[in-house]
Scaffold this active site. Structure first.
Site, short mmCIF file in Angstrom:
data_model
loop_
_atom_site.label_atom_id
_atom_site.label_comp_id
_atom_site.label_asym_id
_atom_site.label_seq_id
_atom_site.Cartn_x
_atom_site.Cartn_y
_atom_site.Cartn_z
N GLY A 10 0.83 -1.21 0.00
CA GLY A 10 0.00 0.00 0.00
C GLY A 10 0.86 1.25 0.00
O GLY A 10 0.52 2.25 0.64
N TYR A 158 -14.94 -2.95 8.13
CA TYR A 158 -13.63 -2.32 8.22
C TYR A 158 -13.06 -2.44 9.63
O TYR A 158 -11.91 -2.85 9.83
CB TYR A 158 -13.74 -0.86 7.81
CG TYR A 158 -12.44 -0.09 7.88
CD1 TYR A 158 -11.43 -0.30 6.94
CD2 TYR A 158 -12.21 0.85 8.89
CE1 TYR A 158 -10.24 0.40 7.00
CE2 TYR A 158 -11.03 1.54 8.96
CZ TYR A 158 -10.04 1.33 8.02
OH TYR A 158 -8.86 2.01 8.09
#
Length: 275
Positions: A10, A158
């Site tokens: 990422g 999440y």
């Protein structure tokens, strides 16, 4: 301080990119991992080192990434599992058959870490998982519903994965600390980046509102705890197997620290990834 080989997923944007650039400036060999070739290559140019591509929504892409890293690097001192996202109101399933949030944020990093564990142990390295304060606000792990099939909510999905990263951190550290490999998790803070920028993302209105973005800390500030953990000596500069905020041990969700839950999550994750 001896230079380290540091893999950051990422890392094409946000705190991953900020950390990669700062660590490279300090003399470390940083391997930038991202999904977008254009963005990932651009960050790699700024670090002066290599990059790898991977899409965590495809587990075979993660397996290919692990194979590439093992072929290229004889040691991995730090694996920073930083890739992650929050998705929209409708539950999505990947081509591998897993709920999208669960796979991208938790199962894919778990797989990557497992495939690199022997190399990390040989390097006496450490694994750093980018979690979130959402673990405490939204998270509640149910081993019978890891795929969020009951009453799917994007914020809970999440938060659950960010809590699962902490449980994974604890179990990895418990298993491998005596072998020289350690793990930590951290919350970077709510920062101004492209996180949650895709159309339909559950937190797009919060993170991408112009008046909000002007008030948020920069990715460079958000990367400070990642830098602290990556450059420090685990077990000496900070305790391992713990969750950090602002470079200090912080209080996670009350489910964190449940050894039986962490072990159960580990075992179910392994079973999911078996052929």
């Amino acid at each position: 301080m001896a230079p380290k080989t540091i893999v950051i997923t990422g890392a094409s944007d946000g705190i991953g990119a900020a950390a990669a650039k700062q660590l490279a400036k300090k003399g470390h060999h940083v391997v930038v991992v991202g999904r977008s070739r254009e963005k990932t290559a651009a960050v790699a140019v700024q670090t002066g080192h290599e990059y790898c591509l991977a899409d965590f929504a495809e587990l075979d892409s993660v397996r290919n990434l692990a194979s590439e890293l093992l072929q290229r690097y004889s040691r991995i001192d730090v694996l920073a599992n930083n890739a992650g996202a929050i998705f929209g109101k409708e539950r999505q399933v990947t081509g591998d058959g897993h709920e999208m949030t669960f796979q991208v944020n938790y199962l894919a990093p778990f797989l990557l870490t497992r495939l690199l564990t022997d190399r990390i142990i040989a390097s006496q390295g450490t694994v750093i998982n980018t979690s979130s304060v959402a673990n405490r606000i939204f998270g509640h792990v149910d081993l019978e519903d890891l795929e969020e099939e009951k009453n799917y909510n994007p914020r809970k999905a999440y938060g659950d994965t960010k809590l699962e990263q902490i449980l994974f951190t604890e179990e990895f550290d418990r298993r491998y600390r005596s072998h020289g490999a350690t793990s930590t998790a951290f919350h970077p803070g709510v920062i101004g980046s492209s996180f949650s920028s895709s159309e339909g993302s559950a937190m797009r209105s919060l993170y991408q509102a112009p008046f909000v973005r002007r008030l948020l800390p920069t990715p460079e500030k958000g990367a400070r705890t990642l830098l602290f953990l990556a450059e420090g000596t685990p077990g000496e500069d900070y305790p391992t197997g713990r969750y950090f905020e602002r470079c200090k041990v912080a209080r996670p969700n009350k489910q964190a620290g449940d050894a039986a839950l962490a072990l159960g999550l580990w075992n179910r994750s392994v079973a999911m990834l078996e052929p």
